[in-house]
Every structure is written in C-alpha cells, then in structure tokens.
Design an enzyme around this catalytic site. Structure first.
Site, PDB file in Angstrom:
ATOM      1  N   GLU A 160      35.766  44.126 -19.717  1.00 59.39           N
ATOM      2  CA  GLU A 160      36.834  45.136 -19.584  1.00 59.39           C
ATOM      3  C   GLU A 160      37.624  45.425 -20.863  1.00 59.39           C
ATOM      4  OE1 GLU A 160      39.249  43.708 -16.326  1.00 59.39           O
ATOM      5  OE2 GLU A 160      37.715  44.190 -14.854  1.00 59.39           O
ATOM      6  N   GLU A 271      29.081  43.305 -10.099  1.00 63.93           N
ATOM      7  CA  GLU A 271      30.136  42.946  -9.124  1.00 63.93           C
ATOM      8  C   GLU A 271      30.182  43.936  -7.965  1.00 63.93           C
ATOM      9  OE1 GLU A 271      33.908  42.410 -11.151  1.00 63.93           O
ATOM     10  OE2 GLU A 271      32.961  41.517 -12.890  1.00 63.93           O
TER      11      GLU A 271
HETATM   12  C1  GLA Z   1      37.192  42.166 -12.114  1.00 62.67           C
HETATM   13  C2  GLA Z   1      36.672  40.916 -12.793  1.00 62.67           C
HETATM   14  C3  GLA Z   1      36.196  39.900 -11.797  1.00 62.67           C
HETATM   15  C4  GLA Z   1      37.173  39.728 -10.658  1.00 62.67           C
HETATM   16  C5  GLA Z   1      37.467  41.058 -10.036  1.00 62.67           C
HETATM   17  C6  GLA Z   1      38.445  40.878  -8.898  1.00 62.67           C
HETATM   18  O1  GLA Z   1      36.204  42.990 -11.667  1.00 62.67           O
HETATM   19  O2  GLA Z   1      35.621  41.159 -13.688  1.00 62.67           O
HETATM   20  O3  GLA Z   1      36.037  38.673 -12.427  1.00 62.67           O
HETATM   21  O4  GLA Z   1      38.343  39.135 -11.136  1.00 62.67           O
HETATM   22  O5  GLA Z   1      38.031  41.899 -11.020  1.00 62.67           O
HETATM   23  O6  GLA Z   1      38.011  39.902  -7.999  1.00 62.67           O
END
Ligand code: GLA
Length: 343
Positions: A160, A271
């Site tokens: 990020e 994710e």
């Molecule tokens: C982001 C992070 C993850 C996690 C999510 C929330 O996507 O990359 O590690 O913390 O937020 O669960």
C-alpha cells in the site's frame, strides 16, 4: 464433520492447472486442528493475517536495549513467536506460505522510526532508517528460510505505498524519514537476502481506480528497472457494486508489464473478498455471479497468476463479517459463491 462438508469440490484441485489457491489465517485458527484440516482440503498456500507484520515481528523493548548497549542506532531485534505456529504447521503439512508483509505504513510501531526507539525522540536520519530497514529485512528473510527452508515461497515486500488520490505516493513515516525511494530500497534488500526461489511482490488495493492504477504501474516500472520485483498483488477487497469492467481494465494494464528478462510480470490475487449489504438469498446470488465474473478475469490471466488467496475462509471470522464476503458461511458450509467458482 466439524468443519466443511463431505464430498464438496476442493478449490486447490479445481484450479490445480491454473494457480495455487490460498487463504489467510489468524493465530487462533492455526491452533484449531480440525479447522486446519478442513482448510488443507481446500487450500495449498496460506498467509498470516497479522502475525508476520512488522508490529508482530519487531521487538521494541529489545531494540531499545540493543541501542543503549551498543550505541548502534541501526540495531534491530526481532521475535518470531507469533509467526512460528503457521510456519511449523505448513512445514509439517507440506503447504506453502506467502509472507505478508515486510514494509508497510500501518501496523508498524511508531518507535521504529525514532532515535533510541523512543517515540518522543526525534525521527531517525535517512541513513539510520535504511540501516534499520536492511537489518530488519535481513533477519526476517534469513531466519524464516533457515528454520523453515522452502516454506515461504513469496513475500509482499511493500504494501500500500500508492496514495488514494493524485499521481503520488502515500505520505507516511517511510516517505518522511527515508524518502520516496524507500520502496526501491526495501526491494533491493529483500532481493539481497531472499533465497533465490522466493518471489517478491508489491501489493496494493483499488488498482481499478485510474489514477491509482497509474501510480501502481509507476512503482512497478521503477522496481522492474532495478530488477528487484517479480510481481504485483491485487488485494481485491470488493463489494458486489464494484465495477467488474474497471477491474478487468486494471488487470489488462498491469498484466502488460514485462520484467527485464522479457517475461511478463507475475500476478496474484492476495486478499480477495466480496461484500454484500445483507445476508439474503438474493444477495448470495449476486455475490455468486460477481465471483464467477471475477474468475473469468482470472482465467484470462491464469498463465501469469501464481495464486489466488481469499482473505479468510468463513464469513464469521472475516474482518468484514457484517458483509459476509467469503466463500464459506459461519457454519463453514460452502456458499453459492463457492459453487459458482467450482462448477
Ligand atoms: C489490508 C492489509 C491486510 C489487512 C487488511 C484488513 O488489506 O493488506 O493485511 O490488514 O487490510 O484486514
């Protein structure tokens, strides 16, 4: 059967010819043997949700006393007690682990950026911070490989770093103390200390937003020029109102990037979850259709994809549990979305 349901298809088997299928777990889940057996029947790669992030691995108290004792501000002390259980289980069960995440603006102790590891002291100099970054990355990569050889197959090196608006990086302690090249330095150190088989990823969200997509590609292009990156991870936290059109465009644009050796960049869905506004049958159907269309995009890019990971397995344990975003419900029964992508 306490978890799962007998006779259902297995995600890792359905997609065996295309990519690995993974999930994220947190500490408690790993202690539940039956639950992990169920996960093992579905997934062949695992990520720790929190336990390999900087705030789990950096031992601030030990860092402080190391600096006090040696006078060396770049000293970093790490601890691995929180991340051991999954690594241990993965080694015993012959499954892979994706490391998440070495460098991030969030879930990193504020003290890490300050002289003497005191948050009330001034921020470190760039040189000291780069020294800490390198010492941190070196210890995490060498310890995990030494104790669990081959288990971790890939890492999110930086998470990020793109800003949510404008063609720029996110402002954070990393940009403040090191500068904009903190991403390049993190990948340089990761490449230096990672075992040759370990693939290095840049990971981010909202890559379907036009400007953010540009920034993400700026970051990747710079890392490609350095020869330090292998791939990009699309976080993929969606809702059923997200635009599949723009998601498809984002995949097309990023997939076009080529590494220095002429091979296409590697990609992963790191994710994945798809939220719905309420737990109703009509929303389950919409969710199933969304997952189905999404997997059309993944199938199109399958030869570049290392793995698709959902961010958790059952709705009750999701970070977005009020949006029921996963493939299994709170009773660990397969949902329509599961059927849609395993049919
Ligand atoms: C982001 C992070 C993850 C996690 C999510 C929330 O996507 O990359 O590690 O913390 O937020 O669960």
């Amino acid at each position: 059967m306490k978890y799962g349901k007998a006779g259902i298809p297995s995600l890792k088997e359905v997609y065996a010819d295309s990519f690995d299928f993974g999930t994220a777990v947190v500490a408690n889940e790993v202690l539940d043997t039956d639950r992990m057996e169920f996960y093992k029947s579905q997934f062949n790669i695992f990520t720790y949700g929190n336990e390999m992030k900087p705030d789990s691995l950096i031992n601030i108290a030990a860092c402080k006393s190391a600096v006090r004792k040696t006078g060396d501000e770049t000293a970093v002390e790490v601890k691995f007690d929180r991340c051991k259980p999954l690594l241990e289980w993965a080694a015993q069960n012959g499954v892979k682990v994706h490391g998440h995440t070495l460098i991030w603006h969030s879930q990193t102790p504020e003290q890490f950026f300050h002289e003497g590891y005191n948050s009330t002291s001034p921020l470190c100099s760039r040189e000291v911070m780069l020294g800490r970054m390198e010492n941190y990355i070196r210890q995490v990569l060498t310890w995990t490989e030494e104790h669990y050889p081959g288990v971790i197959v890939s890492w999110d090196v930086v998470n990020e770093a793109a800003a949510d608006s404008g063609r720029q990086l996110r402002q954070s302690n990393w940009t403040k103390v090191v500068g904009e090249d903190f991403i390049n330095r993190a990948f340089e150190y990761a490449r230096k200390y990672a075992a040759p088989h370990v693939k290095l990823f840049y990971n981010d969200y909202n890559s379907e937003m036009t400007m953010k997509n540009l920034v993400i590609r700026d970051i990747l292009s710079s890392l490609i020029a350095d020869g330090t990156v292998d791939g990009y991870g699309f976080q993929s936290h969606y809702s059923t109102s997200s635009s599949l059109f723009y998601i498809g465009v984002a995949w097309d644009t990023v997939a076009k990037l080529t590494l220095n050796d002429g091979t296409p960049i590697r990609l992963r869905v790191s994710e994945l979850d798809v939220g719905i506004p309420a737990n109703t049958e009509s929303n389950w159907k919409t969710q199933a259709r969304f997952y189905e269309d999404l997997f059309e995009i993944y199938r199109k890019h399958a030869d570049q994809i290392d793995a698709v990971h959902t961010w958790g397995t059952t709705d009750d344990l999701s970070w977005r549990r009020e949006n029921y975003p996963l493939l299994f419900d709170g009773q660990s029964q397969p949902k329509l979305a599961f059927d849609a992508i395993t049919d």
